[in-house]
Structure formats: structure tokens, C-alpha cells
Design a protein around this motif. Structure first.
Motif, PDB file in Angstrom:
ATOM      1  N   SER A   1      -7.450   9.038   0.577  1.00 53.97           N
ATOM      2  CA  SER A   1      -8.075  10.361   0.494  1.00 53.97           C
ATOM      3  C   SER A   1      -8.238  10.852  -0.937  1.00 53.97           C
ATOM      4  O   SER A   1      -9.270  11.445  -1.286  1.00 53.97           O
ATOM      5  N   ASN A   2      -7.238  10.614  -1.783  1.00 55.00           N
ATOM      6  CA  ASN A   2      -7.294  11.122  -3.153  1.00 55.00           C
ATOM      7  C   ASN A   2      -8.415  10.502  -3.971  1.00 55.00           C
ATOM      8  O   ASN A   2      -8.826  11.051  -4.999  1.00 55.00           O
ATOM      9  N   LEU A   3      -8.975   9.374  -3.518  1.00 53.50           N
ATOM     10  CA  LEU A   3     -10.085   8.766  -4.241  1.00 53.50           C
ATOM     11  C   LEU A   3     -11.363   9.591  -4.112  1.00 53.50           C
ATOM     12  O   LEU A   3     -12.323   9.366  -4.843  1.00 53.50           O
ATOM     13  N   ALA A   4     -11.356  10.560  -3.205  1.00 51.60           N
ATOM     14  CA  ALA A   4     -12.499  11.470  -3.092  1.00 51.60           C
ATOM     15  C   ALA A   4     -12.507  12.510  -4.204  1.00 51.60           C
ATOM     16  O   ALA A   4     -13.523  13.191  -4.405  1.00 51.60           O
ATOM     17  N   ALA A   5     -11.413  12.627  -4.948  1.00 51.15           N
ATOM     18  CA  ALA A   5     -11.283  13.720  -5.928  1.00 51.15           C
ATOM     19  C   ALA A   5     -12.367  13.680  -6.991  1.00 51.15           C
ATOM     20  O   ALA A   5     -12.907  14.729  -7.373  1.00 51.15           O
ATOM     21  N   GLY A   6     -12.695  12.499  -7.492  1.00 52.44           N
ATOM     22  CA  GLY A   6     -13.710  12.413  -8.543  1.00 52.44           C
ATOM     23  C   GLY A   6     -15.078  12.869  -8.092  1.00 52.44           C
ATOM     24  O   GLY A   6     -15.665  13.789  -8.683  1.00 52.44           O
ATOM     25  N   PRO A   7     -15.627  12.266  -7.027  1.00 57.37           N
ATOM     26  CA  PRO A   7     -16.936  12.724  -6.555  1.00 57.37           C
ATOM     27  C   PRO A   7     -16.948  14.186  -6.111  1.00 57.37           C
ATOM     28  O   PRO A   7     -17.929  14.899  -6.364  1.00 57.37           O
ATOM     29  N   VAL A   8     -15.884  14.651  -5.456  1.00 57.62           N
ATOM     30  CA  VAL A   8     -15.841  16.053  -5.019  1.00 57.62           C
ATOM     31  C   VAL A   8     -15.880  16.981  -6.233  1.00 57.62           C
ATOM     32  O   VAL A   8     -16.605  17.991  -6.240  1.00 57.62           O
ATOM     33  N   ALA A   9     -15.124  16.657  -7.277  1.00 53.64           N
ATOM     34  CA  ALA A   9     -15.130  17.481  -8.487  1.00 53.64           C
ATOM     35  C   ALA A   9     -16.512  17.502  -9.135  1.00 53.64           C
ATOM     36  O   ALA A   9     -16.885  18.488  -9.784  1.00 53.64           O
ATOM     37  N   ALA A  10     -17.276  16.429  -8.939  1.00 53.36           N
ATOM     38  CA  ALA A  10     -18.628  16.347  -9.493  1.00 53.36           C
ATOM     39  C   ALA A  10     -19.675  16.948  -8.564  1.00 53.36           C
ATOM     40  O   ALA A  10     -20.871  16.897  -8.873  1.00 53.36           O
ATOM     41  N   GLY A  11     -19.242  17.497  -7.429  1.00 58.18           N
ATOM     42  CA  GLY A  11     -20.160  18.222  -6.555  1.00 58.18           C
ATOM     43  C   GLY A  11     -20.673  17.455  -5.353  1.00 58.18           C
ATOM     44  O   GLY A  11     -21.607  17.908  -4.694  1.00 58.18           O
ATOM     45  N   TRP A  12     -20.066  16.304  -5.023  1.00 55.54           N
ATOM     46  CA  TRP A  12     -20.513  15.489  -3.906  1.00 55.54           C
ATOM     47  C   TRP A  12     -19.572  15.617  -2.719  1.00 55.54           C
ATOM     48  O   TRP A  12     -18.364  15.809  -2.879  1.00 55.54           O
TER      49      TRP A  12
ATOM     50  N   PRO B   1       0.781  -1.245   0.000  1.00 60.54           N
ATOM     51  CA  PRO B   1       0.000   0.000   0.000  1.00 60.54           C
ATOM     52  C   PRO B   1       0.810   1.291   0.000  1.00 60.54           C
ATOM     53  O   PRO B   1       0.232   2.375  -0.010  1.00 60.54           O
ATOM     54  N   ALA B   2       2.163   1.183   0.021  1.00 60.05           N
ATOM     55  CA  ALA B   2       2.977   2.394   0.128  1.00 60.05           C
ATOM     56  C   ALA B   2       2.705   3.375  -1.011  1.00 60.05           C
ATOM     57  O   ALA B   2       2.770   4.599  -0.817  1.00 60.05           O
ATOM     58  N   ALA B   3       2.364   2.854  -2.187  1.00 60.62           N
ATOM     59  CA  ALA B   3       2.125   3.723  -3.346  1.00 60.62           C
ATOM     60  C   ALA B   3       0.930   4.638  -3.154  1.00 60.62           C
ATOM     61  O   ALA B   3       0.788   5.644  -3.866  1.00 60.62           O
ATOM     62  N   TRP B   4       0.044   4.324  -2.225  1.00 59.09           N
ATOM     63  CA  TRP B   4      -1.142   5.141  -2.001  1.00 59.09           C
ATOM     64  C   TRP B   4      -0.881   6.333  -1.075  1.00 59.09           C
ATOM     65  O   TRP B   4      -1.674   7.269  -1.024  1.00 59.09           O
ATOM     66  N   VAL B   5       0.211   6.292  -0.319  1.00 59.99           N
ATOM     67  CA  VAL B   5       0.398   7.251   0.773  1.00 59.99           C
ATOM     68  C   VAL B   5       0.563   8.680   0.276  1.00 59.99           C
ATOM     69  O   VAL B   5      -0.129   9.605   0.727  1.00 59.99           O
ATOM     70  N   ALA B   6       1.491   8.906  -0.660  1.00 62.85           N
ATOM     71  CA  ALA B   6       1.780  10.278  -1.102  1.00 62.85           C
ATOM     72  C   ALA B   6       0.595  10.925  -1.815  1.00 62.85           C
ATOM     73  O   ALA B   6       0.248  12.080  -1.512  1.00 62.85           O
ATOM     74  N   PRO B   7      -0.071  10.255  -2.771  1.00 63.00           N
ATOM     75  CA  PRO B   7      -1.234  10.898  -3.398  1.00 63.00           C
ATOM     76  C   PRO B   7      -2.336  11.233  -2.398  1.00 63.00           C
ATOM     77  O   PRO B   7      -2.988  12.283  -2.518  1.00 63.00           O
ATOM     78  N   ALA B   8      -2.541  10.358  -1.420  1.00 60.67           N
ATOM     79  CA  ALA B   8      -3.572  10.623  -0.416  1.00 60.67           C
ATOM     80  C   ALA B   8      -3.210  11.839   0.428  1.00 60.67           C
ATOM     81  O   ALA B   8      -4.059  12.703   0.698  1.00 60.67           O
ATOM     82  N   GLN B   9      -1.943  11.937   0.833  1.00 59.85           N
ATOM     83  CA  GLN B   9      -1.512  13.079   1.638  1.00 59.85           C
ATOM     84  C   GLN B   9      -1.601  14.382   0.844  1.00 59.85           C
ATOM     85  O   GLN B   9      -2.050  15.415   1.370  1.00 59.85           O
ATOM     86  N   LYS B  10      -1.209  14.347  -0.410  1.00 56.88           N
ATOM     87  CA  LYS B  10      -1.284  15.543  -1.254  1.00 56.88           C
ATOM     88  C   LYS B  10      -2.713  16.047  -1.359  1.00 56.88           C
ATOM     89  O   LYS B  10      -2.975  17.253  -1.270  1.00 56.88           O
ATOM     90  N   PHE B  11      -3.649  15.133  -1.534  1.00 55.79           N
ATOM     91  CA  PHE B  11      -5.049  15.542  -1.632  1.00 55.79           C
ATOM     92  C   PHE B  11      -5.527  16.148  -0.315  1.00 55.79           C
ATOM     93  O   PHE B  11      -6.201  17.192  -0.311  1.00 55.79           O
ATOM     94  N   ARG B  12      -5.192  15.514   0.799  1.00 56.31           N
ATOM     95  CA  ARG B  12      -5.629  16.049   2.103  1.00 56.31           C
ATOM     96  C   ARG B  12      -5.081  17.448   2.339  1.00 56.31           C
ATOM     97  O   ARG B  12      -5.751  18.291   2.936  1.00 56.31           O
ATOM     98  N   ASP B  13      -3.868  17.684   1.885  1.00 56.60           N
ATOM     99  CA  ASP B  13      -3.226  18.983   2.119  1.00 56.60           C
ATOM    100  C   ASP B  13      -3.951  20.125   1.417  1.00 56.60           C
ATOM    101  O   ASP B  13      -3.860  21.278   1.861  1.00 56.60           O
ATOM    102  N   GLN B  14      -4.676  19.824   0.350  1.00 62.19           N
ATOM    103  CA  GLN B  14      -5.306  20.893  -0.424  1.00 62.19           C
ATOM    104  C   GLN B  14      -6.831  20.823  -0.434  1.00 62.19           C
ATOM    105  O   GLN B  14      -7.492  21.701  -0.993  1.00 62.19           O
ATOM    106  N   ALA B  15      -7.398  19.805   0.189  1.00 63.51           N
ATOM    107  CA  ALA B  15      -8.841  19.598   0.112  1.00 63.51           C
ATOM    108  C   ALA B  15      -9.601  20.476   1.088  1.00 63.51           C
ATOM    109  O   ALA B  15      -9.077  20.894   2.131  1.00 63.51           O
TER     110      ALA B  15
END
Length: 273
Positions: free
Chosen positions: A84-95, A24-38
């Protein structure tokens, strides 16, 4: 004739994916990046246990409704921070998107986890108005489909708001796991495996189900993906089973990060439901 002789290998993902040890290490950085700006709020408590908390990510304007994503890890590992970054799609669509953690086995049971996530969904739905859509990956796919059964621990008010459930590489019949070493930590009994298998339960009426899997996944995950829609279709539910080409167990969830992906469109309602 086909017969499974090695049940641990049948459910082993990393060992059967090229470069599988990158997760799962590959998921850590994208998730943190999204949290930092969400936009939103982290670590909202929904219970007394330290792991009973969820992150809530919000769109720029009033949300169309609530998406809840439940993580996997065979009920014994990981937490909300990896996804966390998996929220990007629904959030961009208004959810709005809620991502809960939960107490892991063996500190609790699968039954206890299902009850915890029901509490998390109820809590998040109390903060976000409108329709609710549930999705989860692997063990999370099990949890969200268990929540759409007719004996779901969800409150009736919130269950009535659920418009679609998308199980991604979900485990819908838990009985095979009784034969794996994983069960040393999960500690399923035959009775609990039966009671907590969505495929052995009755679906709550009026909630469409999509089961989504990577076409390159282990045969047991492909079978589990087809199993639940097949059974529940016979019980009156609206169902579909989809195998996405060129996807394995770890990258099949990537589409959630893109509002225009087939997976995200299916979750958000562009699936014919």
C-alpha cells in the motif's frame, strides 16, 4: 561461455540477498501505516472470487489519472496488502492508485490471473477518469506487459487510455520457469508459457514501455529486463531498459513511495515519453 545449471538458484531472490529473509515481513508495517492514513476505499470487488478485489487510494483533489500497481510473488503468494505504501509517490503527485489482489496458482492459471487483472484495471478505470499507467513488480511486471500486447484481455476503451507501462524486475519470457521447482505450483505448460510470454507476443501500438531492474539483481532478472525492450523495439514500440544502481529485487520498488524518485518520475511520465 555461460550456462545455467541450477534454474532454481537463477530465480531465487531471498537466498541471494543479504538479509533477504527479512522480506516480505519488512513490507507489512509501512503498508499498514499508509492504509491507516490514506484517502480512498479498500477491498473494492471486481469479481466473484474473494481475492478479486483492489484498494483505491486517492489524492486530495481530482486525480490526474489512474495508476495500477500489480504485486509479485511468482503468481503463487502474497496479496495487495503488502504494498500500500508504494502508492504514496503517485498519490502525492496527484494520481489515483489501484492495487489489486488476484487468485493465486495453482487455484488458477497464469492465463487466468492475466484475465483477472485486466478486469481489475477495467473496473478501476471505470471509477477514475483520464490516462492510465500500469506498473508491476516481478510476476506483476509480467502481468502488466502481457496487458499491453495486441491480444490483451483489456477492453479496447481502457487499452486506448494506457499511456505508459513500467515493468519492475519483470518476467517477460516464462519458458525458463518450466525448469524450476516453482512450476510445481505455477503449473505452466510449454504451450501456456509460450502464449503468456510478452517477449513472444506483439505489443499493442502506441504504448511506451519501461523495464526497470535493480543493478544488483540476479543475472536472469537483468537478462529478462533487457529482453523485452530489445525485442519490442524491433516491433516498433517505444522502449527503454534501466538498471538502477545499488538496488536488489526487494528494494527496487521503494522509489514508488517517493514522488521525486527516478522510478516514480519515470512512471508518471518524466521519462521522455
Amino acid at each position: 561461455m555461460f550456462n545455467i545449471t541450477d534454474w532454481d538458484d537463477a530465480y531465487a531472490n531471498a537466498a541471494n540477498i543479504p538479509g533477504g529473509d527479512n522480506w516480505p515481513a519488512a513490507w507489512v508495517a509501512p503498508a499498514q501505516k499508509f492504509r491507516d492514513q490514506a484517502r480512498g476505499q479498500l477491498d473494492i470487488a471486481y469479481g466473484a472470487d474473494p481475492r478479486e478485489a483492489y484498494d483505491l487510494f486517492l489524492p486530495e483533489y481530482a486525480p490526474k489519472g489512474l495508476i495500477v500497481f500489480v504485486h509479485g510473488g511468482f503468481w503463487v503468494r502474497l496479496d495487495k496488502s503488502y504494498w500500500s505504501n508504494l502508492a504514496a509517490g503517485p498519490v502525492a503527485a496527484g494520481w489515483a492508485v489501484a492495487m489489486p489482489s488476484y487468485t493465486l496458482c495453482p487455484d488458477t492459471s497464469v492465463t487466468g490471473i492475466v484475465a483477472q487483472i485486466a478486469s481489475a484495471v477495467d473496473h478501476a478505470a471505470g471509477h477514475v477518469a483520464g490516462p492510465v499507467r500500469l506498473t508491476g513488480h516481478s510476476a506483476g511486471g509480467h502481468i502488466v506487459t502481457r496487458l499491453m500486447c495486441d491480444d490483451s484481455p483489456l477492453s479496447n476503451d481502457v487499452a486506448d487510455r494506457v499511456r505508459h507501462v513500467v515493468s519492475i524486475s519483470g518476467l517477460h519470457d516464462l519458458r525458463p520457469l518450466l525448469r524450476t521447482k516453482l512450476n510445481d505450483a505455477i503449473r505452466l505448460t510449454p504451450d501456456e508459457a509460450t502464449r503468456q510470454s510478452p517477449a513472444l507476443c506483439t505489443p499493442r501500438g502506441g504504448i511506451p514501455l519501461t523495464c526497470w531492474v535493480g543493478q544488483s539483481e540476479r543475472s536472469e532478472f537483468l537478462r529478462q529486463n533487457d529482453l523485452l525492450p530489445n525485442i519490442w523495439k524491433g516491433l516498433g514500440a517505444s522502449t527503454q531498459a534501466i538498471a538502477e544502481p545499488d538496488r536488489h529485487h526487494f528494494n527496487v520498488i521503494d522509489g514508488l513511495a517517493d514522488a521525486n524518485s527516478p522510478l516514480c518520475k519515470a512512471l508518471l511520465g518524466d521519462s521522455g515519453f
